[in-house]
Design a protein around this motif. Structure first.
Motif, PDB file in Angstrom:
ATOM      1  N   TRP A 117      39.533  68.871  82.513  1.00 32.19           N
ATOM      2  CA  TRP A 117      40.772  69.600  82.181  1.00 32.19           C
ATOM      3  C   TRP A 117      40.671  70.029  81.226  1.00 32.19           C
ATOM      4  O   TRP A 117      42.005  70.554  81.934  1.00 32.19           O
ATOM      5  N   GLY A 118      40.978  69.161  80.861  1.00 32.72           N
ATOM      6  CA  GLY A 118      41.817  69.258  79.112  1.00 32.72           C
ATOM      7  C   GLY A 118      43.191  68.525  78.912  1.00 32.72           C
ATOM      8  O   GLY A 118      43.557  68.330  80.030  1.00 32.72           O
ATOM      9  N   ASN A 119      43.840  69.117  78.138  1.00 31.09           N
ATOM     10  CA  ASN A 119      44.829  67.501  77.412  1.00 31.09           C
ATOM     11  C   ASN A 119      46.116  68.510  78.526  1.00 31.09           C
ATOM     12  O   ASN A 119      46.881  67.317  79.417  1.00 31.09           O
ATOM     13  N   GLN A 120      46.090  69.382  78.842  1.00 27.97           N
ATOM     14  CA  GLN A 120      47.354  70.003  79.359  1.00 27.97           C
ATOM     15  C   GLN A 120      47.375  69.642  80.728  1.00 27.97           C
ATOM     16  O   GLN A 120      48.378  68.878  81.437  1.00 27.97           O
ATOM     17  N   ALA A 121      45.716  69.752  81.797  1.00 26.49           N
ATOM     18  CA  ALA A 121      45.913  68.998  83.243  1.00 26.49           C
ATOM     19  C   ALA A 121      46.450  68.266  83.135  1.00 26.49           C
ATOM     20  O   ALA A 121      46.652  67.080  84.208  1.00 26.49           O
ATOM     21  N   SER A 122      45.941  67.173  82.413  1.00 26.67           N
ATOM     22  CA  SER A 122      45.832  65.418  82.660  1.00 26.67           C
ATOM     23  C   SER A 122      47.679  65.236  82.274  1.00 26.67           C
ATOM     24  O   SER A 122      48.325  64.214  82.762  1.00 26.67           O
ATOM     25  N   VAL A 123      48.587  65.264  81.232  1.00 28.41           N
ATOM     26  CA  VAL A 123      49.856  65.666  81.210  1.00 28.41           C
ATOM     27  C   VAL A 123      50.478  65.801  81.964  1.00 28.41           C
ATOM     28  O   VAL A 123      50.977  64.983  83.179  1.00 28.41           O
ATOM     29  N   LEU A 124      50.140  67.162  82.707  1.00 23.84           N
ATOM     30  CA  LEU A 124      51.041  67.444  83.857  1.00 23.84           C
ATOM     31  C   LEU A 124      50.390  66.782  85.784  1.00 23.84           C
ATOM     32  O   LEU A 124      51.944  66.952  86.190  1.00 23.84           O
ATOM     33  N   VAL A 125      49.713  66.430  85.902  1.00 21.65           N
ATOM     34  CA  VAL A 125      48.749  65.214  86.491  1.00 21.65           C
ATOM     35  C   VAL A 125      49.687  63.654  86.714  1.00 21.65           C
ATOM     36  O   VAL A 125      50.530  63.887  87.801  1.00 21.65           O
ATOM     37  N   GLY A 126      49.742  63.137  85.519  1.00 22.66           N
ATOM     38  CA  GLY A 126      50.050  62.271  85.378  1.00 22.66           C
ATOM     39  C   GLY A 126      51.754  62.444  85.549  1.00 22.66           C
ATOM     40  O   GLY A 126      52.112  61.384  86.128  1.00 22.66           O
ATOM     41  N   ASP A 127      52.126  63.620  85.070  1.00 25.93           N
ATOM     42  CA  ASP A 127      54.287  63.978  85.736  1.00 25.93           C
ATOM     43  C   ASP A 127      53.913  63.795  87.134  1.00 25.93           C
ATOM     44  O   ASP A 127      55.283  63.783  87.703  1.00 25.93           O
ATOM     45  N   PHE A 128      52.827  64.367  88.041  1.00 30.75           N
ATOM     46  CA  PHE A 128      53.092  64.339  89.352  1.00 30.75           C
ATOM     47  C   PHE A 128      52.986  63.268  89.952  1.00 30.75           C
ATOM     48  O   PHE A 128      53.755  62.568  90.755  1.00 30.75           O
ATOM     49  N   LEU A 129      51.661  62.468  89.108  1.00 30.82           N
ATOM     50  CA  LEU A 129      51.969  61.032  89.915  1.00 30.82           C
ATOM     51  C   LEU A 129      52.861  60.217  89.493  1.00 30.82           C
ATOM     52  O   LEU A 129      53.162  59.445  90.581  1.00 30.82           O
ATOM     53  N   LEU A 130      53.832  60.130  88.378  1.00 28.95           N
ATOM     54  CA  LEU A 130      55.314  59.831  88.551  1.00 28.95           C
ATOM     55  C   LEU A 130      56.230  60.473  89.198  1.00 28.95           C
ATOM     56  O   LEU A 130      57.342  60.053  90.019  1.00 28.95           O
ATOM     57  N   GLY A 131      56.613  61.517  90.061  1.00 25.90           N
ATOM     58  CA  GLY A 131      57.037  61.623  90.589  1.00 25.90           C
ATOM     59  C   GLY A 131      56.889  61.853  92.070  1.00 25.90           C
ATOM     60  O   GLY A 131      57.844  60.799  92.578  1.00 25.90           O
ATOM     61  N   GLN A 132      55.729  61.329  92.717  1.00 30.38           N
ATOM     62  CA  GLN A 132      55.408  60.403  93.659  1.00 30.38           C
ATOM     63  C   GLN A 132      56.023  59.403  94.212  1.00 30.38           C
ATOM     64  O   GLN A 132      56.071  58.846  94.661  1.00 30.38           O
ATOM     65  N   ALA A 133      55.480  58.707  92.580  1.00 33.72           N
ATOM     66  CA  ALA A 133      56.183  56.988  92.778  1.00 33.72           C
ATOM     67  C   ALA A 133      56.968  57.308  93.056  1.00 33.72           C
ATOM     68  O   ALA A 133      57.925  56.453  93.537  1.00 33.72           O
ATOM     69  N   PHE A 134      58.428  57.861  92.046  1.00 34.96           N
ATOM     70  CA  PHE A 134      59.702  58.196  92.598  1.00 34.96           C
ATOM     71  C   PHE A 134      60.194  58.155  94.043  1.00 34.96           C
ATOM     72  O   PHE A 134      61.450  57.426  94.506  1.00 34.96           O
ATOM     73  N   LYS A 135      59.073  59.027  94.644  1.00 38.21           N
ATOM     74  CA  LYS A 135      59.851  59.598  95.995  1.00 38.21           C
ATOM     75  C   LYS A 135      59.524  58.668  96.925  1.00 38.21           C
ATOM     76  O   LYS A 135      59.765  58.207  97.626  1.00 38.21           O
ATOM     77  N   MET A 136      58.336  57.675  96.735  1.00 38.54           N
ATOM     78  CA  MET A 136      58.314  56.756  97.515  1.00 38.54           C
ATOM     79  C   MET A 136      59.409  55.606  96.994  1.00 38.54           C
ATOM     80  O   MET A 136      59.430  54.266  98.054  1.00 38.54           O
ATOM     81  N   MET A 137      59.666  55.158  95.744  1.00 37.93           N
ATOM     82  CA  MET A 137      60.371  53.879  95.429  1.00 37.93           C
ATOM     83  C   MET A 137      62.020  54.377  96.409  1.00 37.93           C
ATOM     84  O   MET A 137      62.568  53.464  96.796  1.00 37.93           O
TER      85      MET A 137
END
Length: 338
Positions: A117-137
């Motif tokens: 998917w390319g570098n940009q998608a990988s970085v941005l999806v990683g950021d999305f997962l971090l956001g979801q992680a903090f919401k659950m915390m």
């Protein structure tokens, strides 16, 4: 003089992850359901990229540490499931970011997200997962647990920058390298093990013990990974043997070989790592030098040292099946290289 172990003794020290898997099986089922739920999005590419890595067969050791540490401290709620999922999302985000920084093409035997998917998608999806992680915390409602995991996220990012600064620098010291892996790898192991006793309301002594256990297990785990890159197989690694060498990564076996070698050999290392002269013949020579100077074996020995610190950290804790399983994990992590 060497120590000769009987076959039974060898087997005992091999360890197994299976007791931990069995003890956390029901809770991990809930974690896996939550992973699939929280990785969802109306933006089609997000679940595609996330599930590509999430479903690629990792052992999910870190979330199991959270589940087991909570249970061994008597926790009976469901916050440990959300925290374990947060830990896994943090780990997955780190892998997505790592593969971009390292320009890696293979992860756990599959093409990396960045190659599809390319570098940009990988970085941005990683950021999305971090956001979801903090919401659950936040959902769990423990400020202490949130603080521990948020701090580890910051430390991991610092470790990434430290590694970037040390990239291809053969003058990196062993202490500097240990500081990198302490931040990059061990910090999340430590946090994963510590948040369990926090939400269980365990004593400070139990919390500190599990934090130390996680930290030293993480150091041992990474050092064994370092050794496997030069002395393992693609099946064990989930990537090609020698990838660290080809990517110019500074790791423990390489540092030890460089320090112990002749001036001519140090020139070879500098050309290979700093100038990128790292073809298959150079890799073969590198492994030969590591073998000559005992660099792979000594890397494993350092891993055993940290493994023993992890074992000692758990010693004062009350005997439980979870404690036994966590001790087994130490031996399992180190025995991967045998």
């Amino acid at each position: 003089m060497g120590v000769v172990l009987s076959l039974d003794e060898k087997k005992k020290h091999e360890g197994s992850i299976q007791p931990l898997v069995d003890l956390t099986k029901a809770d991990m089922g809930r974690v896996n359901e939550l992973i699939l739920s929280k990785a969802g999005s109306d933006v089609e590419m997000i679940p595609e990229v996330a599930n590509h890595l999430i479903s690629s067969g990792g052992k999910r050791l870190r979330p199991m540490l959270t589940l087991a540490s909570a249970r061994m401290c008597g926790y009976e709620g469901d916050g440990h499931v959300k925290l374990a999922t947060s830990v896994e999302f943090m780990h997955t985000a780190t892998l997505l970011h790592d593969d971009v920084v390292d320009e890696s093409d293979l992860r756990r035997g599959k093409s990396t997200a960045r190659t599809i998917w390319g570098n940009q998608a990988s970085v941005l999806v990683g950021d999305f997962l971090l956001g979801q992680a903090f919401k659950m915390m936040v959902d769990v409602g423990s400020l202490e647990a949130l603080d521990v995991l948020a701090t580890s996220a910051s430390i991991i990012a610092e470790g990434e920058v430290m590694q970037l600064a040390a990239a291809k620098n053969m003058e990196t010291t062993e202490d500097e390298y240990l500081a990198v892996i302490k931040a990059k790898t061990a910090a999340l192991f430590s946090a994963a093990a510590e948040v369990g006793p926090i939400i269980a309301g365990a004593s400070r002594a139990d919390r500190v013990a599990l934090r130390s256990y996680g930290l030293n297990l993480g150091l041992a785990f990474q050092l064994v990974d370092d050794a496997l890159d030069y002395g393992g197989s693609a099946r064990d690694l989930g990537k090609n043997v020698g990838d660290d060498f080809r990517e110019g990564k500074i790791t423990m076996p390489l540092l030890l070989s460089y320090r112990r070698g002749t001036a001519e050999e140090r020139t070879f290392w500098k050309k290979s790592i700093e100038e990128g002269a790292n073809d298959d013949s150079a890799l073969e020579k590198a492994i030969g030098l590591m073998t000559r100077y005992g660099a792979i074996a000594d890397t494993v020995q350092r891993a055993r040292h940290f493994g023993e610190i992890a074992r000692d950290a758990l010693a004062p804790l009350a005997a439980t099946p979870e404690k036994d399983a966590l001790i087994d994990v130490i031996d399992f992590c180190i025995s991967r290289v045998n």
